[in-house]
Design a protein around this motif. Structure first.
Motif, mmCIF file in Angstrom:
data_model
loop_
_atom_site.group_PDB
_atom_site.id
_atom_site.type_symbol
_atom_site.label_atom_id
_atom_site.label_comp_id
_atom_site.label_asym_id
_atom_site.label_seq_id
_atom_site.Cartn_x
_atom_site.Cartn_y
_atom_site.Cartn_z
ATOM 1 N N ALA A 16 -73.109 15.334 145.332
ATOM 2 C CA ALA A 16 -71.653 15.180 145.197
ATOM 3 C C ALA A 16 -70.947 15.709 146.444
ATOM 4 C CB ALA A 16 -71.161 15.904 143.947
ATOM 5 N N ARG A 17 -71.402 16.853 146.972
ATOM 6 C CA ARG A 17 -70.819 17.396 148.209
ATOM 7 C C ARG A 17 -71.044 16.420 149.373
ATOM 8 N NH1 ARG A 17 -72.770 22.157 146.109
ATOM 9 N NH2 ARG A 17 -74.676 22.097 147.326
ATOM 10 N N GLU A 18 -72.222 15.834 149.413
ATOM 11 C CA GLU A 18 -72.543 14.901 150.491
ATOM 12 C C GLU A 18 -71.658 13.652 150.417
ATOM 13 O OE1 GLU A 18 -76.429 12.885 152.621
ATOM 14 O OE2 GLU A 18 -76.703 14.048 150.798
ATOM 15 N N VAL A 19 -71.471 13.113 149.234
ATOM 16 C CA VAL A 19 -70.613 11.937 149.077
ATOM 17 C C VAL A 19 -69.187 12.266 149.498
ATOM 18 C CG1 VAL A 19 -69.547 10.401 147.368
ATOM 19 C CG2 VAL A 19 -72.025 10.749 147.362
ATOM 20 N N GLU A 20 -68.684 13.410 149.102
ATOM 21 C CA GLU A 20 -67.325 13.799 149.500
ATOM 22 C C GLU A 20 -67.226 13.975 151.009
ATOM 23 O OE1 GLU A 20 -64.449 13.754 147.743
ATOM 24 O OE2 GLU A 20 -65.811 12.831 146.299
ATOM 25 N N PHE A 21 -68.230 14.568 151.612
ATOM 26 C CA PHE A 21 -68.250 14.723 153.068
ATOM 27 C C PHE A 21 -68.196 13.356 153.745
ATOM 28 C CE2 PHE A 21 -70.386 14.846 157.147
ATOM 29 C CZ PHE A 21 -69.839 15.958 157.759
ATOM 30 N N ILE A 22 -69.024 12.444 153.287
ATOM 31 C CA ILE A 22 -69.075 11.103 153.871
ATOM 32 C C ILE A 22 -67.724 10.421 153.724
ATOM 33 C CG2 ILE A 22 -70.067 8.793 153.576
ATOM 34 C CD1 ILE A 22 -72.748 10.258 152.903
ATOM 35 N N LYS A 23 -67.151 10.463 152.536
ATOM 36 C CA LYS A 23 -65.858 9.815 152.312
ATOM 37 C C LYS A 23 -64.784 10.410 153.220
ATOM 38 C CE LYS A 23 -64.902 9.384 147.883
ATOM 39 N NZ LYS A 23 -64.961 9.518 146.405
ATOM 40 N N ASN A 24 -64.851 11.696 153.478
ATOM 41 C CA ASN A 24 -63.872 12.337 154.358
ATOM 42 C C ASN A 24 -64.045 11.932 155.816
ATOM 43 O OD1 ASN A 24 -62.457 13.711 152.363
ATOM 44 N ND2 ASN A 24 -63.865 15.444 152.417
ATOM 45 N N GLN A 25 -65.214 11.432 156.180
ATOM 46 C CA GLN A 25 -65.480 11.010 157.545
ATOM 47 C C GLN A 25 -65.048 9.572 157.818
ATOM 48 O OE1 GLN A 25 -66.752 13.263 159.874
ATOM 49 N NE2 GLN A 25 -66.340 14.588 158.136
ATOM 50 N N LEU A 26 -64.856 8.795 156.774
ATOM 51 C CA LEU A 26 -64.569 7.375 156.918
ATOM 52 C C LEU A 26 -63.072 7.102 156.948
ATOM 53 C CD1 LEU A 26 -67.150 5.983 154.329
ATOM 54 C CD2 LEU A 26 -67.450 6.247 156.803
ATOM 55 N N SER A 27 -62.717 5.982 157.563
ATOM 56 C CA SER A 27 -61.320 5.551 157.540
ATOM 57 C C SER A 27 -60.937 5.208 156.101
ATOM 58 C CB SER A 27 -61.137 4.321 158.429
ATOM 59 O OG SER A 27 -61.814 3.205 157.868
ATOM 60 N N PHE A 28 -59.649 5.214 155.816
ATOM 61 C CA PHE A 28 -59.169 4.902 154.474
ATOM 62 C C PHE A 28 -59.648 3.519 154.043
ATOM 63 C CE2 PHE A 28 -56.065 3.010 151.592
ATOM 64 C CZ PHE A 28 -56.105 3.927 150.557
ATOM 65 N N GLU A 29 -59.524 2.542 154.946
ATOM 66 C CA GLU A 29 -59.913 1.171 154.612
ATOM 67 C C GLU A 29 -61.400 1.083 154.275
ATOM 68 O OE1 GLU A 29 -58.361 1.902 157.638
ATOM 69 O OE2 GLU A 29 -56.367 1.428 156.879
ATOM 70 N N LEU A 30 -62.205 1.774 155.056
ATOM 71 C CA LEU A 30 -63.647 1.713 154.830
ATOM 72 C C LEU A 30 -64.033 2.468 153.562
ATOM 73 C CD1 LEU A 30 -66.290 0.647 155.887
ATOM 74 C CD2 LEU A 30 -66.463 2.649 157.351
ATOM 75 N N LYS A 31 -63.450 3.619 153.348
ATOM 76 C CA LYS A 31 -63.822 4.414 152.169
ATOM 77 C C LYS A 31 -63.467 3.683 150.881
ATOM 78 C CE LYS A 31 -61.443 8.125 152.780
ATOM 79 N NZ LYS A 31 -60.815 9.421 152.834
ATOM 80 N N GLU A 32 -62.427 2.846 150.913
ATOM 81 C CA GLU A 32 -62.015 2.103 149.727
ATOM 82 C C GLU A 32 -62.915 0.901 149.435
ATOM 83 O OE1 GLU A 32 -59.503 2.955 147.503
ATOM 84 O OE2 GLU A 32 -59.689 4.819 148.642
ATOM 85 N N LYS A 33 -63.761 0.517 150.381
ATOM 86 C CA LYS A 33 -64.656 -0.623 150.172
ATOM 87 C C LYS A 33 -65.787 -0.304 149.205
ATOM 88 C CE LYS A 33 -64.110 -3.257 154.397
ATOM 89 N NZ LYS A 33 -64.826 -3.938 155.479
ATOM 90 N N PHE A 34 -66.102 0.971 149.064
ATOM 91 C CA PHE A 34 -67.260 1.371 148.280
ATOM 92 C C PHE A 34 -66.848 2.260 147.104
ATOM 93 C CE2 PHE A 34 -68.824 1.226 152.780
ATOM 94 C CZ PHE A 34 -69.554 0.060 152.658
ATOM 95 N N SER A 35 -67.563 2.105 146.004
ATOM 96 C CA SER A 35 -67.383 3.000 144.853
ATOM 97 C C SER A 35 -68.283 4.216 145.041
ATOM 98 C CB SER A 35 -67.773 2.263 143.568
ATOM 99 O OG SER A 35 -69.177 2.018 143.546
ATOM 100 N N ASP A 36 -68.067 5.237 144.216
ATOM 101 C CA ASP A 36 -68.958 6.393 144.265
ATOM 102 C C ASP A 36 -70.388 5.965 143.965
ATOM 103 O OD1 ASP A 36 -66.927 8.093 144.976
ATOM 104 O OD2 ASP A 36 -66.820 9.127 143.048
ATOM 105 N N GLU A 37 -70.549 5.032 143.047
ATOM 106 C CA GLU A 37 -71.889 4.523 142.727
ATOM 107 C C GLU A 37 -72.530 3.908 143.968
ATOM 108 O OE1 GLU A 37 -73.999 1.044 140.060
ATOM 109 O OE2 GLU A 37 -72.077 1.842 139.376
#
Length: 111
Positions: A16-37
């Protein structure tokens, strides 16, 4: 000695920490392309690549690093997602997830 439930909980918290870290590194547009799954799926396939590609068996260079082609990792993740009917991902988008995962791992090692 920790029991299996404690280990599974610790792994889940780390993921969960890793997923949050990754999402924080991505642009808003890119992070919205993917679900947590999707992110958890990609992390699983990234690990599969490392274990099955032989990259972990390479000899490190003088500085102790192993060269990993992030483009190949991203392509592998996309190929597996398609094979597993998880969806079709753009390798250029997945590249940034793979790169953020690498950053997370490097940060974890240095802590």
């Amino acid at each position: 000695m920790a029991n299996i439930d404690d280990e599974l909980l610790a792994d889940a918290e780390e993921n969960a920490r890793e997923v949050e870290f990754i999402k924080n590194q991505l642009s808003f547009e890119l992070k919205e392309k993917f679900s947590d799954e999707d992110y958890y799926y990609m992390l699983d396939k990234i690990l599969d690549y490392y274990y099955n590609s032989g990259v972990l068996d390479q000899e490190p260079d003088k500085e102790g690093f192993v060269d990993i082609d992030l483009d190949k990792v991203a392509e592998y993740v996309c190929q597996k997602a398609k094979e597993d009917n998880h969806g079709e991902f753009d390798p250029q988008d997945v590249f940034f997830v793979v790169q953020a995962d690498m950053d997370f791992e490097e940060q974890s090692i240095s802590e």
